[in-house]
Design a protein around this motif. Structure first.
Motif, PDB file in Angstrom:
ATOM      1  N   MET A 195     -27.810  14.816  39.475  1.00 31.61           N
ATOM      2  CA  MET A 195     -27.408  13.653  38.691  1.00 31.61           C
ATOM      3  C   MET A 195     -27.054  14.030  37.251  1.00 31.61           C
ATOM      4  O   MET A 195     -26.105  13.508  36.672  1.00 31.61           O
ATOM      5  N   ILE A 255     -19.223  13.334  45.197  1.00 30.37           N
ATOM      6  CA  ILE A 255     -20.172  13.618  44.132  1.00 30.37           C
ATOM      7  C   ILE A 255     -19.481  13.937  42.813  1.00 30.37           C
ATOM      8  O   ILE A 255     -19.951  13.566  41.737  1.00 30.37           O
ATOM      9  N   SER A 256     -18.348  14.631  42.866  1.00 31.61           N
ATOM     10  CA  SER A 256     -17.662  15.003  41.628  1.00 31.61           C
ATOM     11  C   SER A 256     -17.196  13.759  40.864  1.00 31.61           C
ATOM     12  O   SER A 256     -17.351  13.667  39.642  1.00 31.61           O
ATOM     13  N   ILE A 309     -27.011   8.174  42.589  1.00 28.50           N
ATOM     14  CA  ILE A 309     -26.053   8.125  41.481  1.00 28.50           C
ATOM     15  C   ILE A 309     -25.217   6.847  41.550  1.00 28.50           C
ATOM     16  O   ILE A 309     -24.920   6.229  40.516  1.00 28.50           O
ATOM     17  N   ARG A 330     -26.139  17.040  36.093  1.00 24.11           N
ATOM     18  CA  ARG A 330     -25.404  18.298  35.975  1.00 24.11           C
ATOM     19  C   ARG A 330     -24.259  18.236  34.982  1.00 24.11           C
ATOM     20  O   ARG A 330     -24.024  19.177  34.231  1.00 24.11           O
ATOM     21  N   ARG A 331     -23.531  17.127  34.925  1.00 24.29           N
ATOM     22  CA  ARG A 331     -22.378  17.050  34.026  1.00 24.29           C
ATOM     23  C   ARG A 331     -22.649  16.218  32.773  1.00 24.29           C
ATOM     24  O   ARG A 331     -21.743  16.007  31.963  1.00 24.29           O
ATOM     25  N   GLN A 383     -20.245  11.975  39.317  1.00 25.87           N
ATOM     26  CA  GLN A 383     -20.756  12.678  38.144  1.00 25.87           C
ATOM     27  C   GLN A 383     -19.867  12.450  36.920  1.00 25.87           C
ATOM     28  O   GLN A 383     -20.360  12.283  35.797  1.00 25.87           O
ATOM     29  N   THR A 384     -18.550  12.435  37.132  1.00 25.29           N
ATOM     30  CA  THR A 384     -17.634  12.188  36.020  1.00 25.29           C
ATOM     31  C   THR A 384     -17.792  10.778  35.478  1.00 25.29           C
ATOM     32  O   THR A 384     -17.826  10.556  34.258  1.00 25.29           O
TER      33      THR A 384
END
Length: 530
Positions: free
Chosen positions: A60, A20-21, A222, A62-63, A24-25
């Motif tokens: 989705m 997930i990280s 995502i 968050r960042r 997101q990036t």
């Protein structure tokens, strides 16, 4: 189709945390690319009650830089929203070029609710056609549309409802609408199958996501968003400055600063790749119906006494028809186009002289600016539509797309060529809602225009009306005449016909406008007696 979805797909928490990280990036950097490319994005989340759409959206975004996104939670239409065509409230929520709009429920919520309430299959099919038309118009303008249905079984939904209802803090999340959906799961699923078949298109496809396992659902959503964006936006991750790679905040901040500094500058939004769309075919004006304006009899006249008598009578009728419009809760749209100095303002002034000033709004349309400039060209007209029972009068209108924007090069050929069908679709949706439409082209000769220009030039209180642009437009009379002929030919429909007004003599023109509006309103609302 739904029965074939594998609902047992799983992802462990550890695998989810590892993936997930990175996702997101990547999505954060893609947000920057969207800003640079000025491509609007619409992401729609539909699904069964209990699938935690809001939590998936939260993961989705968050960042993401919050300046580039807007999340809309769609509820049933409010009272004031029922005063307008059903897609009105969604046009108002469109993202500007380079931004992302995320819908927690969307226009499809309203469609499915209507399908379950009503057996009117014709209305259902029309709603599906409206949705496809809406999405196609946005996609033609460069929008990227991603639609999700989060899918769980009836058994799984029942299980989640029980868990929510056991806890006093979450029991309120299960609404009467949710319970009804659970009771009628099979009927709802059948309607959904039909919906997906009718509204899933190449440029706005549906993505059905198994949502039994929340970790799998979030990663799948995502990943799907990234795949869709990367397919349509030219972006290379290795172009990001390494020193910002961990957060990306300064990169995105710079992009936002550039965007807001130059948003008032003229630009044409980036179009989808040629491979993704089929270019519209331009249909030239047929020889046998060309030169419509040249066949207009400009010798029509009306003496002053007859003008005064007819004007007073027609204005009195129009006052009563305005009351009928209000009581019957029908909106009316009056469009005025015509040559510079043809008398649009004078005709509008006589039209509104005796009707209740609270019942109409006159919109003077010039070049788009501000928020209007950052969205689809029809956006600014959707948001100026009248509520039920009122008039909206447009001094210039959406037809600028196929007139001034076409001639002056403000719209690309593919844009103004497809605008004829877009305009007809727009007006058809207004008529389906009950809107009464009158459209006028005020026509006179080039010699009469020159005479009025000279008069304006020499009269101090009229001189402000004459601009350098008016003189430039005169030099392009043949090009504008051809564009008007094609507009009249292709956008005059039985429900929204064009009326060409002989405007060589102002008195005759004003009476024809008044009489046409009265006759049109009487045909729709019934005759009135003085």
């Amino acid at each position: 189709m739904l029965e074939q979805i594998d609902l047992d797909l799983r992802l462990t928490k550890r695998a989810y945390t590892e993936q997930i990280s990175e996702l997101q990036t990547r999505l954060f950097h893609m947000e920057q690319a969207l800003i640079e490319a000025r491509r609007p994005v619409l992401i729609l989340f539909e699904g069964w009650a209990g699938t935690a759409k809001a939590r998936t959206i939260g993961v989705m975004v968050r960042r993401l830089d919050p300046r580039g996104i807007r999340v809309h939670s769609i509820t049933p239409p409010r009272t004031y929203e029922l005063q307008y065509p059903w897609l009105y409230r969604f046009w108002l929520k469109l993202p500007s070029y380079g931004q992302m709009a995320i819908f927690d429920r969307s226009w499809y919520r309203e469609m499915l609710a209507e399908r379950m309430r009503s057996a009117d299959i014709q209305l259902w099919r029309q709603r599906c056609e409206d949705a496809v038309t809406f999405e196609r118009q946005l996609a033609d303008d460069g929008a990227i549309i991603i639609k999700f249905w989060l899918h769980i079984s009836r058994k799984e939904q029942r299980k989640r409802f029980k868990a929510l209802l056991k806890n006093k803090l979450t029991a309120h999340q299960v609404t009467d609408e949710d319970r009804q959906q659970q009771r009628n799961y099979s009927e709802y699923a059948a309607a959904l199958e039909d919906l997906i078949a009718r509204t899933g298109t190449q440029r706005a496809p549906w993505h059905v996501i198994p949502a039994t396992n929340k970790y799998h659902a979030r990663v799948a959503v995502i990943s799907t968003v990234l795949a869709a964006l990367e397919e349509q936006v030219d972006f290379q991750a290795d172009t990001v400055d390494p020193k910002y790679a961990s957060t990306g905040l300064d990169v995105a901040g710079a992009a936002f600063r550039r965007r807001f500094l130059d948003q008032m500058a003229a630009f044409t939004p980036a179009a989808p790749s040629p491979a993704a769309i089929k270019e519209p075919v331009h249909r030239p004006v047929r020889a046998e119906v060309a030169h419509i304006l040249r066949r207009v009899d400009l010798s029509m006249r009306l003496d002053a006494n007859e003008y005064t008598q007819q004007r007073r009578q027609l204005q009195a009728q129009l006052y009563l028809l305005g009351l009928a419009l209000y009581h019957q809760r029908r909106p009316a749209v009056l469009v005025f186009e015509g040559w510079d100095a043809a008398g649009k303002g004078g005709a509008i002034q006589r039209l509104t002289a005796e009707i209740d000033p609270r019942s109409y709004t006159v919109h003077t349309i010039a070049a788009p600016a501000g928020e209007d400039k950052l969205r689809h060209y029809l956006y600014r007209f959707w948001r100026r539509l009248p509520p039920r029972g009122q008039f909206a009068i447009f001094d210039r209108s959406w037809y600028g797309r196929v007139l001034v924007e076409r001639i002056e090069g403000f719209a690309q050929p593919a844009e103004w060529q497809r605008a004829y069908s877009e305009i007809n679709e727009f007006e058809r949706q207004l008529v389906d809602f009950g809107t009464i439409i009158c459209k006028f082209w005020l026509h006179f000769s080039p010699d009469e225009q020159l005479r009025r220009f000279q008069q304006r030039k020499n009269v101090p209180f009229k001189a402000w009306k004459l601009t350098d642009e008016d003189w430039r437009n005169r030099e392009k009379w043949p090009q504008y005449e051809e564009a008007v002929d094609e507009m009249l030919l292709r956008c005059s429909t039985p429900a929204a016909p064009w009326t060409v007004v002989e405007a060589e003599h102002k008195h005759f023109a004003r009476i024809k406008v008044l009489r046409t509006v009265v006759q049109r309103l009487e045909a729709e609302l019934g005759k009135v007696e003085l």
